[in-house]
Design an enzyme around this catalytic site. Sequence first.
Site, PDB file in Angstrom:
ATOM      1  N   HIS A  44       0.788  -1.235   0.000  1.00  0.00           N
ATOM      2  CA  HIS A  44       0.000   0.000   0.000  1.00  0.00           C
ATOM      3  C   HIS A  44       0.820   1.284   0.000  1.00  0.00           C
ATOM      4  O   HIS A  44       0.328   2.337  -0.416  1.00  0.00           O
ATOM      5  CB  HIS A  44      -0.926   0.000   1.227  1.00  0.00           C
ATOM      6  CG  HIS A  44      -2.187   0.790   1.019  1.00  0.00           C
ATOM      7  ND1 HIS A  44      -2.240   1.943   0.280  1.00  0.00           N
ATOM      8  CD2 HIS A  44      -3.447   0.587   1.468  1.00  0.00           C
ATOM      9  CE1 HIS A  44      -3.471   2.407   0.280  1.00  0.00           C
ATOM     10  NE2 HIS A  44      -4.230   1.604   0.986  1.00  0.00           N
ATOM     11  N   THR A 103      -4.787  10.602  -0.762  1.00  0.00           N
ATOM     12  CA  THR A 103      -6.154  10.390  -0.290  1.00  0.00           C
ATOM     13  C   THR A 103      -6.528  11.407   0.782  1.00  0.00           C
ATOM     14  O   THR A 103      -5.688  12.066   1.375  1.00  0.00           O
ATOM     15  CB  THR A 103      -6.327   8.981   0.313  1.00  0.00           C
ATOM     16  OG1 THR A 103      -5.432   8.828   1.416  1.00  0.00           O
ATOM     17  CG2 THR A 103      -6.068   7.918  -0.720  1.00  0.00           C
TER      18      THR A 103
END
Length: 780
Positions: free
Chosen positions: A473, A602
């Site tokens: 990730h 994000t």
Amino acid sequence: MAEAHQAVAFQFTISPEGINLHLSYQALNQIYLSGLRSWKKRISRIKNRIIKGVYPASPSSWLFVAVAILATMYMQSDPSMGLIAKIREHLPLSLSLSTQGQTMLSALLFSTLLWLSLILALRFCLKLLLSYHRWMFEQHGCISTKTKVWATLVRLLSGSKPLLYSYQTSLPHLPVPPIKDTLEKYLESVKPLHDAAGFQRMKRLAAEFEKSLGNRLQRYLKLKALWATNYVSDWWEEYVYLRSRSPIMVNSNYYGMDFLFVTPTASQAARAGNTITALFLYRRKVNREELNPSRIPGTVIPLCAAQCERMFNTTRTPGEETDVLQHWQDSEFVAVYHRGRFFRLWVYRAGRLLSPREIQYQIQRILDDPSPPSPGEEKLGALTAGNRTPWAQVRKQFFSSGVNKRSLDCIEKAAFFVTLDDQEEGMMGEDPSVNLDRYAKSLLHGKCYDRWFDKSFSVVVYKNGKNGLNAEHSWADAPIVSHLWEFTLATDTFHLGYTPDGNCKGEIERSLLPPQRLSWDIPLEVQTQVSESLAVAQALADDVDCHVFPFREFGKGRIKKMKISPDSFVQLALQLAYHRDKGTFCLTYEASMTRLFREGRTETVRSCSNESCAFVLALEAGEDREHCRKLFRKASEKHQNLYRLAMTGSGIDRHLFCLYVVSKYLGVESPFLKEVLSEPWRLSTSQTPVQQMELFDLVNHPEFISLGGGFGPVADDGYGVSYIIMGEEMINFHVSCKRSCTETDSHKFGSQISQAMMDLMSLLSPGFKEATKANPAKQS
């Protein structure tokens, strides 16, 4: 050793008569072709750098400017207002040029300076245009004249064929929100989660923070925003991902699945051959920047592509305090794991990418290899699944030299990692639902040692031809990997294809050297640590409960007909399901992107709002249905507004996170920030984007529906929910939780989600329940 001798370009022997030199022309030819490919790549990179460097203009526009200046001068006019003459005066005296030649050279220098100035001006104008985000808050179908003019200007300045990274220097920087606005939004978001006394306490902490420490931290943050490309991303990558010392398996890595209904071939080797080929074709497009820049669907607005840079040839290497992302410029091989053995598989030969049939042939060689794993080799991958510090210590002590370093380098420098799994997975058998759950767990953690979790992504190909991937990730977020995987699945099936007997297409060069078996020297100390890491990883894997289910009663088609955002609909269904499951509300995380800004990643949408709670309570209390519908619309509009604010840099959580990091650097404590950053996200959600590239039409090929992907739970007593809105009539859900928590159950929560979806549709479309009763086959 025959293969090793064939790979040597020359051999020599020493005898009394002298030195005999034997050249291998075949090897020299391969060296030449490999070097030629390398030089072609370098030339391509230089060309792309020039094109990007002058964007939004084109290199040919220089010629237009130069010709225009020279033509104007030919007509006895000076467009430079004396600057050309000034340049001519300062030319080096040693230039043996005529007066006309000096004038021509001065004019070309002026043209170049004017051209560069125009490029900077155009780039600045484009950045200003891309900084305008009010268009996102306008109602659908009610676009203002200002926005129409803005969109036209963006389209004009964007050029006709931008490269993948063309927009990077024109994207605006992420702004630092006013601290007062962030605190107000935070308090609004937690109001439904506290009683009156608790909320007053948080208001007091927030007020004290703003008056005392807040503004000081904000000044440091604004200073960083002026200096750095993005004030969030580097800290987010380091402190949220790389500094974490717990296992990345389940806790951080996520997975992506194959098609739901279709398996293009039942041959494991053939599926691996096409999948690997498709991934290298994608890498070629990334390297050549031939991919179109990602945009917000239905608009000309570009998204940041910086995360694509570390997609391939990248590994997260462990450190005792913090991990490091290592990226290599190129790699011509992949690392393959099968039955406890590691192999290096070269996919280029003499500068040529092997055909899918040739890669299938090489994969089949691995599958047919009967050799057993060497001592300590089989479960070596467990080191990447356990805690990070022990893995860093073992790596430093036992993998820093010799054969272990060479073999580890082959894995870490590979383009990506491939696991040939002996299991069969997918929606199959008498109980397809259970098999889907097992499929998800297999991709999320496997056997805890048959994936290399440190690689940017690992591809898993199962015995029955199903595939999937597990992604690390820290280097990128799910939309980037989704883009890659969508291209791979579509290219595998619709571009490369298979022969009628299920094999890959293409010819085979039988002289290919077999895949190279990696060698290891694993001492007992390493084997002991492998066992300890495996125990940690296995306990984590056994604790994860996954449930995957396709919701087929309706999809975005019916939702959009009611002029409701499908994402808002699903999020409100999740709020209703959670309240029914737990009897309360919780802090809810929905991932939103900030890629409208350079190097953006994000932001959090806090989906549990005052409006959503009011709607759920009214519906559960059995209040008037018309009143409930009004509350639903209000809650849906609130969610959409929160999502837009997050996308446009006005979110809450990344700002608070960075303020917390600054406070740690300054060595000061903030009770407010400490409490905010320790609040658990008991409901963590994410929507997987789909049809980003429109490589095939789901209307004409409805069977090629992807299952999407999922991730593990964020909180020990919470749920992780991923969903993908497929086509017009299906939404696939992935639910995860921990078995050790007696208050969570992924299957029960999945049932609550399905029921909540049905109840919301029945509320908003009264005729839906009758239509469902009349067509019970759709529910089965």
